[in-house]
Design an enzyme around this catalytic site. Sequence first.
Site, PDB file in Angstrom:
ATOM      1  CD  GLU A  24      47.730  34.861  42.622  1.00  0.00           C
ATOM      2  OE1 GLU A  24      47.382  35.413  41.554  1.00  0.00           O
ATOM      3  OE2 GLU A  24      48.928  34.579  42.898  1.00  0.00           O
ATOM      4  CD  GLU A  64      50.820  38.737  44.831  1.00  0.00           C
ATOM      5  OE1 GLU A  64      50.568  37.528  44.754  1.00  0.00           O
ATOM      6  OE2 GLU A  64      50.067  39.543  45.417  1.00  0.00           O
TER       7      GLU A  64
END
Length: 264
Positions: free
Chosen positions: A118, A138
């Site tokens: 990210e 995730e």
Amino acid sequence: MSASGIQHNGIDHYIKNHVAVLTMNNPPANTWTAVSLKYLKDLVSDLNRNDDVYALVITGQGEKFFSAGADLTLFASGDKSVAVDMSRIFGEAFEALSSFRGVSIAAINGYAMGGGLEVALACDIRIAEQQAKLALPEAKVGLLPCAGGTQNLTALVGEGWAKRIILCGEQMTAEKAREISLVEEVVPQGKALEGAIELAEKVANQSPKSVTACKRLIQNTRTHSIAFGLVKERELFIQLFDTEDQQEGVNAFLAKRQPQWKNK
């Protein structure tokens, strides 16, 4: 400026040739902490105020990891208040990076997982070494990418590949990432930082004020229509005539000399 380095709160940095080089340094996997995320936000803010900085490069310490993202022990207790705090801190840090007024380049020197990918997605350009692996895993641990991952990845690669990577848990090789436009360039092992710095130094050929305006316009489509962007394009073009660099750039070109930018 000086190339002498500063080590602080999990991030080393130095400035040379108008480029700030940031190195995530939290062994063994360069994971993010609340402290390092807050420091990243503050550091980007400082760089934005430094007129001598035109670009930044971010990489990971060591040969194996760019960054493995968040330390999952933070979320093992299931404490919702921790999730509230960390999601806010992650978001603020990476949104600050995305809004950096200059050019930001991620030199992906190894595994870029979760929040580690990210932070690269928050940059303008990504250069990955051939052995790098990229993923947003995730959902495999009952979470989701909350620091811009779902939005920035989709903007880069489209819904289909974003869904494969996030919903199906696909891990990308560097070459596959380049093929789907997740990264812009793949380089041999050990060469990402060198390539990123070389590219970042080219930004000094451009007017810093022009770069800032162009970046705003390119990122316009994330939140506004093309029609809005076209109007804004003309508006920012005219505003550049209030800067010293506009006159310097045109006159340097006409005089066939290198411009001397002031970022003013």
